[in-house]
Motif scaffolding. Sequence first.
Motif, PDB file in Angstrom:
ATOM      1  N   GLU A 116       0.831  -1.197   0.000  1.00 27.73           N
ATOM      2  CA  GLU A 116       0.000   0.000   0.000  1.00 27.73           C
ATOM      3  C   GLU A 116       0.872   1.256   0.000  1.00 27.73           C
ATOM      4  O   GLU A 116       0.580   2.221  -0.716  1.00 27.73           O
ATOM      5  CB  GLU A 116      -0.903   0.003   1.232  1.00 27.73           C
ATOM      6  N   LEU A 119       2.340   2.063  -3.543  1.00 24.73           N
ATOM      7  CA  LEU A 119       1.408   2.689  -4.468  1.00 24.73           C
ATOM      8  C   LEU A 119       1.073   4.110  -4.035  1.00 24.73           C
ATOM      9  O   LEU A 119       1.055   5.041  -4.841  1.00 24.73           O
ATOM     10  CB  LEU A 119       0.131   1.843  -4.574  1.00 24.73           C
ATOM     11  N   TRP A 203       5.505  -3.048  -8.982  1.00 18.40           N
ATOM     12  CA  TRP A 203       4.097  -2.719  -9.156  1.00 18.40           C
ATOM     13  C   TRP A 203       3.842  -1.227  -9.347  1.00 18.40           C
ATOM     14  O   TRP A 203       3.018  -0.846 -10.187  1.00 18.40           O
ATOM     15  CB  TRP A 203       3.316  -3.238  -7.950  1.00 18.40           C
ATOM     16  N   VAL A 207       1.970   0.479 -12.524  1.00 20.06           N
ATOM     17  CA  VAL A 207       0.750   1.289 -12.395  1.00 20.06           C
ATOM     18  C   VAL A 207       0.911   2.608 -13.138  1.00 20.06           C
ATOM     19  O   VAL A 207       0.018   3.042 -13.865  1.00 20.06           O
ATOM     20  CB  VAL A 207       0.423   1.545 -10.905  1.00 20.06           C
ATOM     21  N   HIS A 231      -3.149  -4.744  -9.401  1.00 20.07           N
ATOM     22  CA  HIS A 231      -3.743  -4.506  -8.085  1.00 20.07           C
ATOM     23  C   HIS A 231      -4.084  -5.823  -7.385  1.00 20.07           C
ATOM     24  O   HIS A 231      -3.988  -5.915  -6.154  1.00 20.07           O
ATOM     25  CB  HIS A 231      -4.985  -3.633  -8.224  1.00 20.07           C
ATOM     26  N   GLN A 234      -1.182  -7.157  -5.611  1.00 18.43           N
ATOM     27  CA  GLN A 234      -0.876  -6.411  -4.387  1.00 18.43           C
ATOM     28  C   GLN A 234      -1.959  -6.568  -3.321  1.00 18.43           C
ATOM     29  O   GLN A 234      -1.910  -5.922  -2.287  1.00 18.43           O
ATOM     30  CB  GLN A 234      -0.714  -4.922  -4.720  1.00 18.43           C
ATOM     31  N   PHE A 236      -5.022  -5.587  -3.490  1.00 18.58           N
ATOM     32  CA  PHE A 236      -5.991  -4.502  -3.469  1.00 18.58           C
ATOM     33  C   PHE A 236      -7.232  -4.985  -4.228  1.00 18.58           C
ATOM     34  O   PHE A 236      -7.453  -4.651  -5.399  1.00 18.58           O
ATOM     35  CB  PHE A 236      -5.429  -3.239  -4.130  1.00 18.58           C
ATOM     36  N   MET A 239      -9.898  -2.401  -5.897  1.00 19.08           N
ATOM     37  CA  MET A 239      -9.431  -1.729  -7.101  1.00 19.08           C
ATOM     38  C   MET A 239      -9.264  -2.723  -8.246  1.00 19.08           C
ATOM     39  O   MET A 239      -9.550  -2.417  -9.405  1.00 19.08           O
ATOM     40  CB  MET A 239      -8.123  -0.999  -6.809  1.00 19.08           C
ATOM     41  N   ALA A 240      -8.808  -3.928  -7.924  1.00 19.15           N
ATOM     42  CA  ALA A 240      -8.669  -4.956  -8.956  1.00 19.15           C
ATOM     43  C   ALA A 240     -10.019  -5.245  -9.587  1.00 19.15           C
ATOM     44  O   ALA A 240     -10.144  -5.386 -10.812  1.00 19.15           O
ATOM     45  CB  ALA A 240      -8.082  -6.230  -8.352  1.00 19.15           C
TER      46      ALA A 240
END
Length: 300
Positions: A116, A119, A203, A207, A231, A234, A236, A239-240
């Motif tokens: 987190e 990103l 990542w 992004v 995502h 990671q 997430f 968001m994915a």
Amino acid sequence: MSQTLLPPGWVEKLCDPYAVLGISVIADDRQIFKRYHTLAKLLHPDRYAKNCNPDQKLATAIFSHLINPAYEQLKHRQKRLIAIAMLRSDTRVLEQKSLSSQSAIAHEITEMSTPEAELFYEEAIACYAEAQYKSLDQFYHVTQQISILNLVYLRLHKPHLFLPQKAVPIIPEVEVNPVEPVLTNYAQRHYERAIEYVRLAKWALAVQELRDAIKLEPNNSDYYALLGLVHLQQKFMGMARVYICQALKLNPQNSLALKYAPGLKIQPGENTNPKSMAKAMSIAALLSRFTKGKGSQVKC
């Protein structure tokens, strides 16, 4: 040009070359070069002369005495390693001063998990960089905030993360549609670079490349599908899900999106909530609560 055209102490205090350029400490050759040329155009004397702007001399001094030296240091990989080593030294010297207490955003990062924070850090830098040179009145304040973010980020990561990494097959191969050699498809270039970063498990860089690709071609389902996968890697999940849904909305037959849709519990024909997409496309909105209020602060 005399260095006295800069306010006292700027050269000494703005010693982080990454912060001066407005880039993250994991920026690569291409990003450094691109940012430098963006600033060269933004601070060109002709731009200020045409507008009769009184900041012309200050802009020239900033470019000559801060931006140029920063770029000269970062365009060479060996010098970049030296710059990182010096910044790491600063983090140790300031260990007792609690860097995170100097910046609300920096404090937020220290409370996050490593993925987190990665990103969020990239989004925060991008947000600050957009505002950094729009007004020279806030340049010093914004650059200091970027410097604090860089130091906090370096405290969260071990030194070996900044050494060259070997490609590892972390995720399945992603098929790239061929491009005619006579054409320059910049969106596709961003996409291809994103794929390489994904294979290296970088990542945040992936992004950024995919966000740039989507800006150029907002209706390409492949970009959204890969962003959803990034995502997902990671963890997430929200968001994915948003990005995989958007990929399927644009192309219900997108193979990558179809592969991961069941695991995200996406039903056939499910549409993306426009508000969710807008939120997912710019985590920088999260930064706004830290940058509202004082006139000297940055508004993202």
